[in-house]
Design a protein around this motif. Structure first.
Motif, PDB file in Angstrom:
ATOM      1  N   ILE A  23      -5.389  -0.339  -4.314  1.00  0.00           N
ATOM      2  CA  ILE A  23      -4.830   0.614  -3.342  1.00  0.00           C
ATOM      3  C   ILE A  23      -4.069   1.717  -4.088  1.00  0.00           C
ATOM      4  O   ILE A  23      -4.188   2.896  -3.762  1.00  0.00           O
ATOM      5  CB  ILE A  23      -3.927  -0.085  -2.300  1.00  0.00           C
ATOM      6  N   LEU A  74       9.979  -8.036   3.223  1.00  0.00           N
ATOM      7  CA  LEU A  74      10.019  -6.999   2.180  1.00  0.00           C
ATOM      8  C   LEU A  74      11.448  -6.575   1.874  1.00  0.00           C
ATOM      9  O   LEU A  74      11.685  -5.473   1.369  1.00  0.00           O
ATOM     10  CB  LEU A  74       9.145  -5.795   2.572  1.00  0.00           C
ATOM     11  N   GLY A  75      12.397  -7.467   2.159  1.00  0.00           N
ATOM     12  CA  GLY A  75      13.781  -7.138   1.822  1.00  0.00           C
ATOM     13  C   GLY A  75      14.301  -5.966   2.623  1.00  0.00           C
ATOM     14  O   GLY A  75      15.161  -5.218   2.163  1.00  0.00           O
ATOM     15  N   ILE A 134       6.568   2.435   8.385  1.00  0.00           N
ATOM     16  CA  ILE A 134       6.811   2.890   7.009  1.00  0.00           C
ATOM     17  C   ILE A 134       5.720   3.862   6.562  1.00  0.00           C
ATOM     18  O   ILE A 134       5.991   4.835   5.868  1.00  0.00           O
ATOM     19  CB  ILE A 134       6.805   1.681   6.031  1.00  0.00           C
ATOM     20  N   PHE A 149      10.762  -1.946   9.807  1.00  0.00           N
ATOM     21  CA  PHE A 149      12.230  -1.825   9.812  1.00  0.00           C
ATOM     22  C   PHE A 149      12.740  -1.771  11.250  1.00  0.00           C
ATOM     23  O   PHE A 149      13.666  -1.048  11.588  1.00  0.00           O
ATOM     24  CB  PHE A 149      12.672  -0.590   9.020  1.00  0.00           C
ATOM     25  N   ARG A 163       4.642 -12.506  -0.585  1.00  0.00           N
ATOM     26  CA  ARG A 163       4.968 -11.921  -1.898  1.00  0.00           C
ATOM     27  C   ARG A 163       6.302 -12.441  -2.405  1.00  0.00           C
ATOM     28  O   ARG A 163       7.250 -12.563  -1.621  1.00  0.00           O
ATOM     29  CB  ARG A 163       5.044 -10.398  -1.812  1.00  0.00           C
ATOM     30  N   PHE A 188       7.653 -11.060  -5.508  1.00  0.00           N
ATOM     31  CA  PHE A 188       7.962 -10.175  -6.631  1.00  0.00           C
ATOM     32  C   PHE A 188       9.479 -10.104  -6.846  1.00  0.00           C
ATOM     33  O   PHE A 188      10.260 -10.438  -5.954  1.00  0.00           O
ATOM     34  CB  PHE A 188       7.456  -8.758  -6.346  1.00  0.00           C
ATOM     35  N   VAL A 189       9.872  -9.600  -8.021  1.00  0.00           N
ATOM     36  CA  VAL A 189      11.292  -9.403  -8.323  1.00  0.00           C
ATOM     37  C   VAL A 189      11.919  -8.519  -7.242  1.00  0.00           C
ATOM     38  O   VAL A 189      11.412  -7.442  -6.938  1.00  0.00           O
ATOM     39  CB  VAL A 189      11.454  -8.724  -9.706  1.00  0.00           C
ATOM     40  N   GLY A 190      12.985  -9.001  -6.631  1.00  0.00           N
ATOM     41  CA  GLY A 190      13.712  -8.195  -5.644  1.00  0.00           C
ATOM     42  C   GLY A 190      13.017  -8.046  -4.305  1.00  0.00           C
ATOM     43  O   GLY A 190      13.486  -7.300  -3.452  1.00  0.00           O
ATOM     44  N   ARG A 191      11.935  -8.768  -4.093  1.00  0.00           N
ATOM     45  CA  ARG A 191      11.154  -8.583  -2.875  1.00  0.00           C
ATOM     46  C   ARG A 191      11.981  -8.804  -1.603  1.00  0.00           C
ATOM     47  O   ARG A 191      11.821  -8.114  -0.625  1.00  0.00           O
ATOM     48  CB  ARG A 191       9.952  -9.547  -2.901  1.00  0.00           C
ATOM     49  N   LYS A 245      16.706  -0.619  11.611  1.00  0.00           N
ATOM     50  CA  LYS A 245      17.742  -1.235  10.785  1.00  0.00           C
ATOM     51  C   LYS A 245      18.839  -0.251  10.415  1.00  0.00           C
ATOM     52  O   LYS A 245      19.928  -0.649  10.060  1.00  0.00           O
ATOM     53  CB  LYS A 245      17.135  -1.864   9.543  1.00  0.00           C
ATOM     54  N   THR A 248      17.700  -7.931  -7.041  1.00  0.00           N
ATOM     55  CA  THR A 248      16.722  -8.205  -8.109  1.00  0.00           C
ATOM     56  C   THR A 248      17.073  -9.493  -8.860  1.00  0.00           C
ATOM     57  O   THR A 248      16.238 -10.031  -9.587  1.00  0.00           O
ATOM     58  CB  THR A 248      16.657  -7.044  -9.124  1.00  0.00           C
ATOM     59  N   SER A 266       0.814  -1.215   0.000  1.00  0.00           N
ATOM     60  CA  SER A 266       0.000   0.000   0.000  1.00  0.00           C
ATOM     61  C   SER A 266       0.848   1.265   0.000  1.00  0.00           C
ATOM     62  O   SER A 266       0.317   2.360   0.046  1.00  0.00           O
ATOM     63  CB  SER A 266      -0.901   0.008   1.236  1.00  0.00           C
ATOM     64  N   ASP A 270      -1.479  -0.528   5.254  1.00  0.00           N
ATOM     65  CA  ASP A 270      -0.666  -1.712   5.001  1.00  0.00           C
ATOM     66  C   ASP A 270      -1.569  -2.656   4.222  1.00  0.00           C
ATOM     67  O   ASP A 270      -2.696  -2.913   4.639  1.00  0.00           O
ATOM     68  CB  ASP A 270      -0.200  -2.382   6.298  1.00  0.00           C
ATOM     69  N   SER A 271      -1.075  -3.136   3.101  1.00  0.00           N
ATOM     70  CA  SER A 271      -1.960  -3.875   2.191  1.00  0.00           C
ATOM     71  C   SER A 271      -2.500  -5.158   2.820  1.00  0.00           C
ATOM     72  O   SER A 271      -3.556  -5.636   2.421  1.00  0.00           O
ATOM     73  CB  SER A 271      -1.227  -4.191   0.895  1.00  0.00           C
TER      74      SER A 271
END
Lengths: 164, 421
Positions: free
Chosen positions: A90, B364-365, B37, B67, B383, B385-388, B71, B392, A66, B123-124
């Motif tokens: 979103i 989330l990397g 975040i 984080f 997830r 995804f590329v580079g998640r 971090k 990458t 999001s 947050d999704s």
């Protein structure tokens, strides 16, 4: 409002990790975020994109997280608007809430080529590919969301009207 | 005309309950959630609104989980900004330090979300709470700021798709496997803008933790919410925890659905999603030989005590494969404490796993388990995804805790039966 710029083409399911990787989310400063906009999808993008340029993508643009850092970075790097065949939900609402113009058109998404000069009339939703002469119409924007854009985003909308 | 659960909850939270799908309505929000975040942007937007005091600080929940433990310096500054705001505004539901856990494991555990709630979160994976019979959806930071200002959000009334899981669950199949299978069938935008309502004997058989991991991934099919009708298991989970009265909604027999899809659980074996989309799911028997460098067990999807119990059953008496890094992150302090008292942490340490604090970090990397170029990781996260999870040029595979634990032992993606016949 008329947007005019060169098209940057991207594929389907461009996720927000590709738009702005999570490793840069330790800040929300637009000036920092724009340096990494779309970098995992096209490392050249943040340095080569010009003010006014237009992102043209396939289906489900902005899926995943999001993070509002995604539309913030797109705005900050100077992109005038995004055209896609569809947007993840979103990202869709974030864009209206913070004033990044977005347009849904499957035909435009398929037809516009990388680097084509594109013009979008935000009031009518007419998208013109000035390089090829192609014309497309974006899906109409609901009245409430037009209000959000006219007011300058959700926070300004609430300030002006006293509520959502 | 009958209504489904999502429509009933929306109707109970709006002054315009005579809506139809596609209408834009204004709804009152029971809980407005953000993390380290997303809260900083919401706080800045709130600051720009001209308001100085939150009208209702009890509606707001902030969790510093992404984080954290901090971090780097920039992350520490973001956390400090949220912490200072929470103190200044008197936000009592502020979770930091040793009180913080992965938000979508923490809120249900603390009884801060209850059935019938309307929850928005920056947050999704806020959609997790659908498993409790709440309408919960991910939004952006500006939406959150608006809810902090007004107690309201705007919603486009969604259509609802029904998914029925018939039949009996196969061995080692959990909620994660059902949802990966579903996403594999409909794709990462298969439920775009829609509500997914999930039901059937397969769902009834699952514990609440497994249901939470299913609703958690509704967003990975593009959905606005992933809702399940509360049953006696839901109530047994909610009752001792609830911080507010709750309402149990069920869909009417004549409720309207855009579509109904029936899956037979007999067809669903433990699943693995291949890079780089959650829709690339396959049954474990179709995975082939995939050697991996890292396993992560944790996250808002699968970091609950039930997930750690499954992993422990498989890892007990075994060793993590030579050259493989296995990270286990209990999702909340309470889960960590339970895992200690049940002896699970001892099993993991004996096996050579790394046990870390509750954090979203590696998912989330962010930090704590980043993948190098060319490395392959298997994670119980949501997830790939590329580079998640890092470079990458790295690859992420997704599974439930049983496959993840078995794979940590063998060093390649493996069925649980391979380790525990």
């Amino acid at each position: 409002m008329i947007f005019k710029g060169s098209a940057w083409r991207f594929g389907d399911d461009i996720d927000t990790d590709a738009i702005i990787p999570a490793r840069y989310l330790n800040t929300s400063d637009p000036g920092e975020l724009k340096k990494h906009c779309m970098e995992d999808a096209d490392p050249q993008f943040p340095t080569k994109v010009k003010p006014g340029d237009i992102i043209v993508a396939g289906k489900n643009f902005g899926c995943g997280s999001s993070r509002e850092h995604a539309p913030i970075s797109i705005k900050a790097v100077g992109v005038s608007c995004v055209i896609a065949s569809s947007f993840a939900r979103i990202f869709f609402r974030n864009s209206f809430n913070m004033g990044l113009p977005i347009f849904e058109s499957d035909e435009a998404s398929r037809a516009i080529g990388q680097g084509d000069l594109v013009e979008v009339d935000a009031s009518t939703g007419l998208i013109r590919d000035l390089t090829t002469g192609g014309e497309f119409t974006a899906r109409p924007i609901p009245a409430f969301m037009q209000e959000l854009i006219a007011d300058g985003g959700l926070i300004e909308h609430i300030r002006k009207r006293g509520s959502i | 005309m009958g209504m489904n659960i999502a429509e009933k909850i929306l109707a109970a939270h709006t002054k315009t309950p005579e809506f139809r799908p596609g209408d834009i309505i204004k709804v009152s929000v029971d809980v407005a959630l953000a993390n380290d975040i997303t809260a900083p942007i919401a706080i800045q937007a709130f600051g720009s609104s001209g308001l100085t005091r939150l009208p209702d600080p009890d509606r707001v929940v902030f969790v510093l989980d992404h984080f954290t433990p901090n971090k780097d310096i920039a992350s520490a500054n973001q956390c400090k900004l949220v912490r200072d705001f929470a103190r200044q505004q008197g936000i009592s539901r502020f979770f930091d330090g040793g009180e913080a856990g992965v938000e979508h494991a923490l809120l249900p555990e603390k009884g801060l979300v209850v059935p019938g709630d309307l929850v928005i979160g920056a947050d999704s994976h806020t959609c997790t709470y659908g498993a409790l019979g709440a309408f919960a959806t991910g939004v952006g930071s500006t939406d959150l700021a608006a809810a902090m200002m007004t107690g309201q959000a705007w919603m486009k009334v969604p259509q609802t798709m029904k998914f029925v899981f018939d039949g009996e669950l196969r061995p080692w199949v959990g909620g994660k496997d059902l949802i990966l299978y579903l996403i594999g069938k409909i794709g990462v935008d298969g439920a775009l803008y829609r509500v997914m309502e999930m039901e059937g004997p397969g769902i009834d058989a699952l514990e609440v933790s497994d249901r939470l991991s299913m609703s958690n991934m509704a967003i990975e099919a593009g959905a606005k919410a992933g809702i399940m009708a509360p049953d006696e298991k839901t109530e047994a989970y909610v009752k001792p925890r609830a911080t507010r009265p709750y309402t149990l909604y069920a869909s009417d027999p004549d409720a309207v659905y855009e579509s109904t899809t029936i899956f037979d659980c007999a067809d669903i074996e433990p699943q693995v999603a291949f890079p780089h989309l959650p829709e690339n799911s396959r049954g474990i028997s179709e995975v082939g030989e995939v050697a991996i460098d890292q396993v992560v067990i944790g996250s808002c999807t699968n970091g609950r005590i039930e997930d750690l119990r499954v992993a422990s059953r498989i890892m007990k008496g075994n060793r993590v494969a030579k050259g493989l890094r296995c990270l286990i992150l209990p999702a909340t302090p309470l889960v960590f404490r339970q895992a200690v008292s049940e002896g699970l942490i001892g099993v993991f340490l004996d096996a050579g796993a790394i046990v870390g604090p509750p954090t979203c970090g590696p998912c989330l990397g962010g930090h704590m388990g980043i993948l190098a170029k060319g490395e392959k990781g298997l994670a119980t996260t949501n997830r790939n995804f590329v580079g998640r999870m890092g470079d990458t040029g790295s690859e992420v595979y997704l599974s439930g805790p049983a496959v993840a634990a078995a794979s940590a032992v063998t060093g390649r993606i493996s069925a649980p039966q391979e380790v525990l016949p």
